[in-house]
Write a protein that holds these residues in place. Sequence first.
Motif, PDB file in Angstrom:
ATOM      1  N   SER A 174       0.851  -1.190   0.000  1.00 44.10           N
ATOM      2  CA  SER A 174       0.000   0.000   0.000  1.00 44.10           C
ATOM      3  C   SER A 174       0.894   1.251   0.000  1.00 44.10           C
ATOM      4  CB  SER A 174      -0.892  -0.004   1.242  1.00 44.10           C
ATOM      5  OG  SER A 174      -0.078   0.127   2.395  1.00 44.10           O
ATOM      6  N   VAL A 175       0.287   2.414  -0.262  1.00 44.97           N
ATOM      7  CA  VAL A 175       1.072   3.662  -0.243  1.00 44.97           C
ATOM      8  C   VAL A 175       1.712   3.889   1.136  1.00 44.97           C
ATOM      9  CG1 VAL A 175       0.930   6.180  -0.423  1.00 44.97           C
ATOM     10  CG2 VAL A 175      -0.144   4.734  -2.166  1.00 44.97           C
ATOM     11  N   PRO A 176       0.967   3.738   2.249  1.00 39.23           N
ATOM     12  CA  PRO A 176       1.635   3.909   3.554  1.00 39.23           C
ATOM     13  C   PRO A 176       2.801   2.947   3.748  1.00 39.23           C
ATOM     14  CG  PRO A 176      -0.751   3.953   3.829  1.00 39.23           C
ATOM     15  CD  PRO A 176      -0.497   3.556   2.404  1.00 39.23           C
ATOM     16  N   GLN A 177       2.647   1.703   3.292  1.00 42.87           N
ATOM     17  CA  GLN A 177       3.760   0.740   3.430  1.00 42.87           C
ATOM     18  C   GLN A 177       4.948   1.169   2.569  1.00 42.87           C
ATOM     19  OE1 GLN A 177       1.544  -2.743   2.278  1.00 42.87           O
ATOM     20  NE2 GLN A 177       1.455  -3.520   4.372  1.00 42.87           N
ATOM     21  N   CYS A 189      10.871   6.372   5.891  1.00 44.85           N
ATOM     22  CA  CYS A 189      11.303   6.102   7.275  1.00 44.85           C
ATOM     23  C   CYS A 189      12.513   5.166   7.295  1.00 44.85           C
ATOM     24  CB  CYS A 189      10.154   5.518   8.077  1.00 44.85           C
ATOM     25  SG  CYS A 189       8.642   6.510   8.024  1.00 44.85           S
ATOM     26  N   ALA A 190      12.369   3.984   6.674  1.00 40.24           N
ATOM     27  CA  ALA A 190      13.464   3.007   6.716  1.00 40.24           C
ATOM     28  C   ALA A 190      14.688   3.529   5.965  1.00 40.24           C
ATOM     29  CB  ALA A 190      12.994   1.686   6.117  1.00 40.24           C
ATOM     30  N   PRO A 229      12.517  -0.353  13.067  1.00 41.21           N
ATOM     31  CA  PRO A 229      11.720  -1.291  12.279  1.00 41.21           C
ATOM     32  C   PRO A 229      10.836  -2.194  13.114  1.00 41.21           C
ATOM     33  CG  PRO A 229      14.094  -1.637  11.935  1.00 41.21           C
ATOM     34  CD  PRO A 229      13.945  -0.497  12.881  1.00 41.21           C
ATOM     35  N   TRP A 230      11.207  -2.398  14.362  1.00 42.56           N
ATOM     36  CA  TRP A 230      10.432  -3.291  15.228  1.00 42.56           C
ATOM     37  C   TRP A 230       9.255  -2.569  15.899  1.00 42.56           C
ATOM     38  CZ3 TRP A 230      15.408  -1.609  16.040  1.00 42.56           C
ATOM     39  CH2 TRP A 230      15.572  -0.685  17.065  1.00 42.56           C
ATOM     40  N   ALA A 231       9.162  -1.241  15.717  1.00 42.72           N
ATOM     41  CA  ALA A 231       8.091  -0.489  16.369  1.00 42.72           C
ATOM     42  C   ALA A 231       7.106   0.027  15.322  1.00 42.72           C
ATOM     43  CB  ALA A 231       8.678   0.694  17.148  1.00 42.72           C
ATOM     44  N   THR A 232       5.902   0.284  15.751  1.00 36.38           N
ATOM     45  CA  THR A 232       4.914   0.881  14.860  1.00 36.38           C
ATOM     46  C   THR A 232       5.361   2.302  14.541  1.00 36.38           C
ATOM     47  OG1 THR A 232       3.233  -0.385  15.997  1.00 36.38           O
ATOM     48  CG2 THR A 232       2.457   1.419  14.618  1.00 36.38           C
ATOM     49  N   GLU A 292       5.510   6.239  14.053  1.00 33.89           N
ATOM     50  CA  GLU A 292       4.799   7.285  14.779  1.00 33.89           C
ATOM     51  C   GLU A 292       3.670   7.831  13.917  1.00 33.89           C
ATOM     52  OE1 GLU A 292       5.339   8.354  17.747  1.00 33.89           O
ATOM     53  OE2 GLU A 292       7.354   7.709  18.295  1.00 33.89           O
ATOM     54  N   PRO A 293       2.423   7.653  14.306  1.00 31.63           N
ATOM     55  CA  PRO A 293       1.337   8.129  13.455  1.00 31.63           C
ATOM     56  C   PRO A 293       1.198   9.638  13.476  1.00 31.63           C
ATOM     57  CG  PRO A 293       0.465   7.194  15.485  1.00 31.63           C
ATOM     58  CD  PRO A 293       1.953   6.989  15.513  1.00 31.63           C
ATOM     59  N   ASP A 294       1.783  10.279  14.496  1.00 33.16           N
ATOM     60  CA  ASP A 294       1.595  11.716  14.609  1.00 33.16           C
ATOM     61  C   ASP A 294       2.801  12.520  14.125  1.00 33.16           C
ATOM     62  OD1 ASP A 294       3.162  10.779  16.590  1.00 33.16           O
ATOM     63  OD2 ASP A 294       2.046  11.650  18.247  1.00 33.16           O
ATOM     64  N   CYS A 295       3.711  11.883  13.396  1.00 28.06           N
ATOM     65  CA  CYS A 295       4.839  12.621  12.817  1.00 28.06           C
ATOM     66  C   CYS A 295       4.285  13.433  11.642  1.00 28.06           C
ATOM     67  CB  CYS A 295       5.915  11.653  12.341  1.00 28.06           C
ATOM     68  SG  CYS A 295       7.246  12.490  11.479  1.00 28.06           S
ATOM     69  N   ASN A 296       4.373  14.753  11.751  1.00 30.03           N
ATOM     70  CA  ASN A 296       3.701  15.604  10.764  1.00 30.03           C
ATOM     71  C   ASN A 296       4.310  15.488   9.366  1.00 30.03           C
ATOM     72  OD1 ASN A 296       1.509  17.287  10.384  1.00 30.03           O
ATOM     73  ND2 ASN A 296       2.776  19.116  10.434  1.00 30.03           N
ATOM     74  N   SER A 297       5.598  15.264   9.276  1.00 28.61           N
ATOM     75  CA  SER A 297       6.195  15.136   7.936  1.00 28.61           C
ATOM     76  C   SER A 297       5.675  13.880   7.236  1.00 28.61           C
ATOM     77  CB  SER A 297       7.725  15.105   8.026  1.00 28.61           C
ATOM     78  OG  SER A 297       8.155  13.985   8.773  1.00 28.61           O
ATOM     79  N   ALA A 298       5.514  12.793   7.995  1.00 30.02           N
ATOM     80  CA  ALA A 298       4.985  11.558   7.403  1.00 30.02           C
ATOM     81  C   ALA A 298       3.526  11.763   6.977  1.00 30.02           C
ATOM     82  CB  ALA A 298       5.097  10.414   8.407  1.00 30.02           C
ATOM     83  N   GLN A 299       2.775  12.496   7.785  1.00 28.66           N
ATOM     84  CA  GLN A 299       1.374  12.764   7.430  1.00 28.66           C
ATOM     85  C   GLN A 299       1.288  13.606   6.164  1.00 28.66           C
ATOM     86  OE1 GLN A 299      -0.879  14.306  10.723  1.00 28.66           O
ATOM     87  NE2 GLN A 299      -0.508  12.527  11.986  1.00 28.66           N
TER      88      GLN A 299
END
Length: 129
Positions: free
Chosen positions: A3-6, A13-14, A22-25, A27-34
Amino acid sequence: MRSVPQRLERLVCAEHCRYYKPWATPEPDCNSAQWLLELVGGRAELLDGVERLRGRRLSLTQVQEGTLLRRVCTPCQHYPHNCAYRRPDRSPGAEPCGGLLVLGQLLGAGLITPEDLLGSAAHPKHGTA
Ligand code: SF4
């Protein structure tokens, strides 16, 4: 097929974020990723621009740094004290998160403009073309 998020997790990120675990979920609230998710969701061709950054060591110009501070970092939930790069007592070697570096490259390549980053990623004011 990812998927696009993946794909963004792998390509941003990676690939470019020194804070990625890589072993953690992620951060959903990182604004640059959003923002990247929002922009790529509206303009799939941006993913090609992100792909082309693979294997490159990224940095920000002073102009990109100022734009991204105002439009991406100050609304970020990690800003400032939970962000190694933005905290007032940051160490000299602290680096921006990977999403910020990638947004800087997209700005530098003219693939996005500062106006694309108006509003918040959750409620953008721009119209994606
Ligand atoms: S550099 Fe820090 S404050 Fe800016 S978007 Fe990344 S995590 Fe958030």
